[in-house]
Design a protein around this motif. Structure first.
Motif, PDB file in Angstrom:
ATOM      1  N   UNK A 125       0.831  -1.195   0.000  1.00  0.00           N
ATOM      2  CA  UNK A 125       0.000   0.000   0.000  1.00  0.00           C
ATOM      3  C   UNK A 125       0.871   1.253   0.000  1.00  0.00           C
ATOM      4  N   UNK A 126       0.304   2.348  -0.449  1.00  0.00           N
ATOM      5  CA  UNK A 126       0.959   3.639  -0.266  1.00  0.00           C
ATOM      6  C   UNK A 126       0.924   3.980   1.225  1.00  0.00           C
ATOM      7  N   UNK A 127       1.769   4.919   1.625  1.00  0.00           N
ATOM      8  CA  UNK A 127       1.805   5.300   3.045  1.00  0.00           C
ATOM      9  C   UNK A 127       0.460   5.847   3.502  1.00  0.00           C
ATOM     10  N   UNK A 128      -0.163   6.660   2.680  1.00  0.00           N
ATOM     11  CA  UNK A 128      -1.477   7.211   3.050  1.00  0.00           C
ATOM     12  C   UNK A 128      -2.499   6.099   3.215  1.00  0.00           C
ATOM     13  N   UNK A 129      -2.514   5.149   2.289  1.00  0.00           N
ATOM     14  CA  UNK A 129      -3.451   4.027   2.398  1.00  0.00           C
ATOM     15  C   UNK A 129      -3.141   3.181   3.621  1.00  0.00           C
ATOM     16  N   UNK A 158       2.753   9.986  13.312  1.00  0.00           N
ATOM     17  CA  UNK A 158       3.578  10.525  12.229  1.00  0.00           C
ATOM     18  C   UNK A 158       4.502   9.434  11.711  1.00  0.00           C
ATOM     19  N   UNK A 159       4.629   9.354  10.385  1.00  0.00           N
ATOM     20  CA  UNK A 159       5.562   8.427   9.728  1.00  0.00           C
ATOM     21  C   UNK A 159       6.548   9.258   8.931  1.00  0.00           C
ATOM     22  N   UNK A 160       7.847   9.104   9.239  1.00  0.00           N
ATOM     23  CA  UNK A 160       8.899   9.866   8.576  1.00  0.00           C
ATOM     24  C   UNK A 160       9.785   8.898   7.812  1.00  0.00           C
ATOM     25  N   UNK A 180       4.252  11.861   6.707  1.00  0.00           N
ATOM     26  CA  UNK A 180       2.807  11.654   6.725  1.00  0.00           C
ATOM     27  C   UNK A 180       2.322  11.710   8.164  1.00  0.00           C
ATOM     28  N   UNK A 181       1.207  12.365   8.394  1.00  0.00           N
ATOM     29  CA  UNK A 181       0.611  12.436   9.721  1.00  0.00           C
ATOM     30  C   UNK A 181      -0.843  11.987   9.625  1.00  0.00           C
ATOM     31  N   UNK A 238      -8.918   8.201  10.153  1.00  0.00           N
ATOM     32  CA  UNK A 238      -8.078   9.384  10.359  1.00  0.00           C
ATOM     33  C   UNK A 238      -8.090  10.319   9.157  1.00  0.00           C
ATOM     34  N   UNK A 239      -7.702  11.538   9.399  1.00  0.00           N
ATOM     35  CA  UNK A 239      -7.319  12.449   8.321  1.00  0.00           C
ATOM     36  C   UNK A 239      -5.812  12.318   8.145  1.00  0.00           C
ATOM     37  N   UNK A 240      -5.366  12.105   6.921  1.00  0.00           N
ATOM     38  CA  UNK A 240      -3.940  11.907   6.650  1.00  0.00           C
ATOM     39  C   UNK A 240      -3.411  13.106   5.873  1.00  0.00           C
TER      40      UNK A 240
END
Length: 531
Positions: A227-231, A274-276, A282-283, A395-397
């Motif tokens: 998956x993408x990070x947002x997904x 948060x993912x860095x 991405x938050x 969530x809102x990403x």
């Protein structure tokens, strides 16, 4: 001014104790005006969730530094500056990322974190981990309500769901093959800051089974790169919340597992994660925790870049969403007195199944022989409960590509944001960096005279900087509970707030959990030029 504030805090606490000793309800006019409770207790005694619920079989937290006595003479005790520092710094930690993780993205230099409890046991959680099968660091803040069980569960499990969601098809196949052949699994996470002693040591096999079902479903998607990070963030939040709900509906023979699952489902938690990964930030946020960036422009000026929106009644977009999801006849009841259905402040959260399940499902689960009184679980349906679910963990990403001017990231529970604005938080971290020497002003040309020295000493004394904090998160917590209406630090107020007994502290402040992440501008700049 400061002694007046200190006197008001302590004297109003005495009046509340008098109310308690007189046999009246705790939620007198003092509590109703200043209570930080996210759940509202019904005045007729129809309590839904106790704000300070203690989980059966839960974590036994050490109650250091704070007392619980309600004798009036105890309120004349004041902490010394040394004792104040000891309390504020008890939960702090600071680490350089490269000392902990060899594969860590070089965009992150280090992090500092701290926590100050108001509830007993504390309902906030925080966690930091590196994803070992993919690139990236995870930073999370989890704010519990109605007890600490849900926040503890989410803080322990959500990172695993995210890490699995980011894995490639090949890695997931290796995970499944290891399970089938009963071989050791590939390591998923390296915890840099664990959310605390687990209360699930005896039930982790159940959680692993459900995590495995999730990665099996990801395998069935046949997505080679994953998956993408947002997904991944979006699916992880919603899938874990679904598992929390399903786990208590399934028949469970072990009593401890059933009790813990019930407490997790009927308490709640908001989350900000948060993912860095290199320059990619991405938050994901569900609830009223918050994440902001501290930005320094080329001209040296500092500004704040918000990365999240609070999901509550003061967010017009959130109000519109709730009205779209329910019949027009509920427009006036879905939010009442700035709370979801009149009872819950955040509009997105994990758990809280009493705002997600039908009335029939709630009754069927609670009638399975649970000792709900001992577990601090109360069967209650809010007024105007017609078309559940009213609450979501979706969530809102937000995505942000890091730039050299992005210097630090602050994630914190709402206990901080209730009393400090975004710009105040950035200013305090910048001041911390200046004192630390990273942005040290040039004093060589300043005249050294007695007047200047006296002014500096007076300023330092007024700001309580005789022993500067070495941790930015500690500094933020200090100012959150010790500043006055003019934004000035008042040592007497700070001492008074920390002197309050733990059975009253929750009426004047909330649990506060803070993580500050510092970025490597040089590395980010090099990556930007390379791309």
């Amino acid at each position: 001014m400061s002694s007046t504030v200190s006197y008001w805090i302590l004297s109003s606490a005495r009046k509340t104790i008098a109310t308690l000793q007189g046999g009246q309800r705790l939620y007198s006019r003092y509590a109703s005006n200043r209570s930080k409770s996210k759940w509202r207790l019904c005045p007729q005694g129809q309590a839904t969730l106790k704000d300070n619920a203690t989980a059966c079989g839960g974590i036994a937290l050490q109650k250091a530094y704070r007392h619980t006595s309600t004798e009036e003479e105890d309120f004349h005790l004041q902490l010394s500056p040394e004792q104040v520092n000891e309390v504020l710094r008890a939960g702090e930690s600071a680490h350089k990322i490269l000392d902990l993780v060899s594969r860590a993205p070089d965009s992150v230099l280090r992090f500092e974190s701290n926590q100050l409890a108001a509830n007993s046991p504390v309902e906030d959680r925080g966690g930091i981990a590196a994803c070992l099968q993919t690139n990236g660091l995870l930073f999370g803040i989890f704010d519990g309500h109605g007890g600490h069980a849900c926040a503890q569960a989410v803080s322990e499990r959500l990172f695993y769901y995210v890490a699995v969601s980011l894995m490639s098809q090949q890695t997931l196949e290796q995970m499944e093959e290891a399970m089938e052949s009963m071989k050791p699994l590939l390591p998923i996470l390296q915890w840099l800051k664990h959310p605390g002693d687990s209360i699930y040591k005896d039930v982790t096999s159940v959680h692993l089974d459900h995590l495995r079902v999730y990665w099996q479903e990801l395998l069935n998607l046949h997505m080679e790169m994953g998956l993408s990070t947002e997904e991944a963030l979006m699916y992880s939040f919603q899938r874990l919340d679904s598992d929390i709900s399903l786990e208590i509906q399934a028949p469970l023979e072990d009593e401890m597992t059933r009790n813990l699952s019930l407490q997790v489902a009927f308490s709640g938690a908001t989350a900000c994660l948060a993912h860095v990964d290199g320059v990619h930030l991405h938050v994901a946020n569900a609830g009223d925790c918050r994440a902001i960036l501290g930005v320094q422009e080329d001209n040296g000026m500092w500004s704040c870049l918000p990365l999240t929106q609070d999901h509550n009644a003061w967010n017009p977009a959130e109000l519109s969403r709730l009205k779209r999801e329910h019949p027009e006849s509920e427009d006036r009841t879905v939010i009442m007195e700035n709370r979801l259905l009149g009872v819950l402040m955040p509009c997105r959260a994990f758990g809280d199944v009493q705002l997600k399940w039908s009335k029939e499902l709630q009754r069927s689960v609670l009638e399975r022989g649970f000792d709900t009184e001992a577990l601090n679980i109360y069967q209650f349906t809010p007024p105007h409960y017609y078309t559940p679910p009213y609450l979501t963990a979706r969530p809102e990403v937000t995505y942000h590509r890091l730039r050299p001017q992005d210097k630090f990231l602050v994630l914190a529970s709402d206990g901080l944001w209730d009393v400090l604005g975004n710009e105040d938080v950035v200013r305090l971290v910048v001041e911390h960096l200046a004192e630390e020497g990273q942005h040290k002003p040039d004093l060589a040309q300043r005249p050294t005279n007695l007047g200047l020295m006296q002014g500096l000493l007076q300023q330092r004394k007024a700001q309580g900087l005789h022993a500067a904090d070495q941790n930015a998160a500690t500094r933020l917590i200090r100012y959150a509970i010790g500043n006055n209406e003019y934004g000035e630090m008042e040592p007497e107020r700070l001492s008074a707030m920390l002197t309050l007994p733990e059975d009253l502290a929750r009426m004047y402040r909330d649990d506060i959990t803070v993580t500050v992440v510092y970025f490597n501008s040089d590395s980010i700049g090099a990556s930007s030029k390379g791309s």
